[in-house]
Design a protein around this motif. Sequence first.
Motif, short mmCIF file in Angstrom:
data_model
loop_
_atom_site.label_atom_id
_atom_site.label_comp_id
_atom_site.label_asym_id
_atom_site.label_seq_id
_atom_site.Cartn_x
_atom_site.Cartn_y
_atom_site.Cartn_z
N MET A 1 57.12 -11.45 85.33
CA MET A 1 56.21 -11.05 85.52
C MET A 1 55.96 -9.10 85.86
N ALA A 2 56.71 -8.93 86.42
CA ALA A 2 57.01 -7.49 86.78
C ALA A 2 56.88 -6.17 85.78
N SER A 3 57.65 -6.94 84.47
CA SER A 3 57.37 -6.23 83.49
C SER A 3 55.43 -6.35 83.31
N LEU A 4 55.35 -7.77 83.69
CA LEU A 4 53.54 -7.88 82.84
C LEU A 4 52.75 -6.58 84.20
N THR A 5 53.30 -7.19 84.89
CA THR A 5 52.91 -5.94 86.38
C THR A 5 52.58 -4.57 85.87
N ALA A 6 53.77 -4.18 85.91
CA ALA A 6 54.04 -2.52 85.63
C ALA A 6 53.36 -1.97 84.33
N PHE A 7 53.14 -2.55 82.68
CA PHE A 7 52.50 -2.87 81.70
C PHE A 7 50.83 -3.09 82.51
N THR A 8 50.31 -3.55 83.38
CA THR A 8 49.49 -3.64 83.83
C THR A 8 48.51 -2.76 84.37
N VAL A 9 49.46 -1.68 85.33
CA VAL A 9 49.67 -0.98 85.58
C VAL A 9 49.91 0.57 84.68
N LEU A 10 50.13 0.99 83.96
CA LEU A 10 50.37 1.14 82.99
C LEU A 10 48.98 1.25 82.21
N VAL A 11 48.64 0.46 81.59
CA VAL A 11 47.44 0.25 80.84
C VAL A 11 46.09 0.89 81.64
N ALA A 12 45.79 0.51 83.32
CA ALA A 12 45.33 1.01 84.41
C ALA A 12 45.06 2.71 84.45
N LEU A 13 46.23 3.26 84.98
CA LEU A 13 46.68 4.41 84.30
C LEU A 13 45.82 5.20 82.73
N VAL A 14 45.74 4.78 82.16
CA VAL A 14 45.58 5.39 81.05
C VAL A 14 43.90 5.02 81.01
N GLY A 15 43.54 3.98 80.99
CA GLY A 15 42.16 3.80 81.18
C GLY A 15 41.64 4.72 82.46
N VAL A 16 42.21 5.33 83.47
CA VAL A 16 41.76 6.06 84.54
C VAL A 16 41.97 7.65 83.53
N GLU A 17 42.59 7.80 82.92
CA GLU A 17 42.88 9.28 81.83
C GLU A 17 41.64 9.03 81.76
N ARG A 18 41.46 8.02 80.37
CA ARG A 18 40.17 7.88 80.18
C ARG A 18 38.92 8.62 80.60
#
Length: 177
Positions: free
Chosen positions: A1-18
């Motif tokens: 689950m931790a890696s899924l959470t970390a992945f979600t944070v990464l994708v969210a950060l890319v979304g913020v970058e967009r």
Amino acid sequence: MASLTAFTVLVALVGVERLAELVVSKRNAAWSFARGGVESGFGHYPFMVVLHTGLLVGALVEAWVVRPSVPSVLAWVFVVLVLLSQGLRWWCITTLGSRWNTRVIIVPGLAPVTGGPYRWLRHPNYVAVVVEGVALPLVHLSWVTALVFTVLNAFLLRVRIRVEDEALSTLPVASRA
């Protein structure tokens, strides 16, 4: 689950970058239009927005639904590629300065920029997009999203690069920037 959470944070950060890109793009579009900028190829722009949004949503949905076991080394290799693609993207943005945009807007009379990454590649920003489109979903083995995005993006880039090249061909001889 931790890696899924970390992945979600990464994708969210890319979304913020967009979103940051869109802010810069809007400011730069106003700058270009104030100097007589002419927009080309607006017809493909909505598809591009949907495709890039779909990349983020698709990667998350696929990861959360499939919940694959991801080898750490593999995930980190793709994270590094995502970070490198972001670095290349922002190098393009800073090199083009006020002329960078998510849309194709050409200011008549300004020579094409040939400095920074444009010294070696005609469309370095699209190299960043292609790498990110593969690497981001594969951080969490969302290979269907990576494949679908890559195929659709290839069609989009054929149109987009043709539009950009036609627009850039109207400009005077290139200068170093």
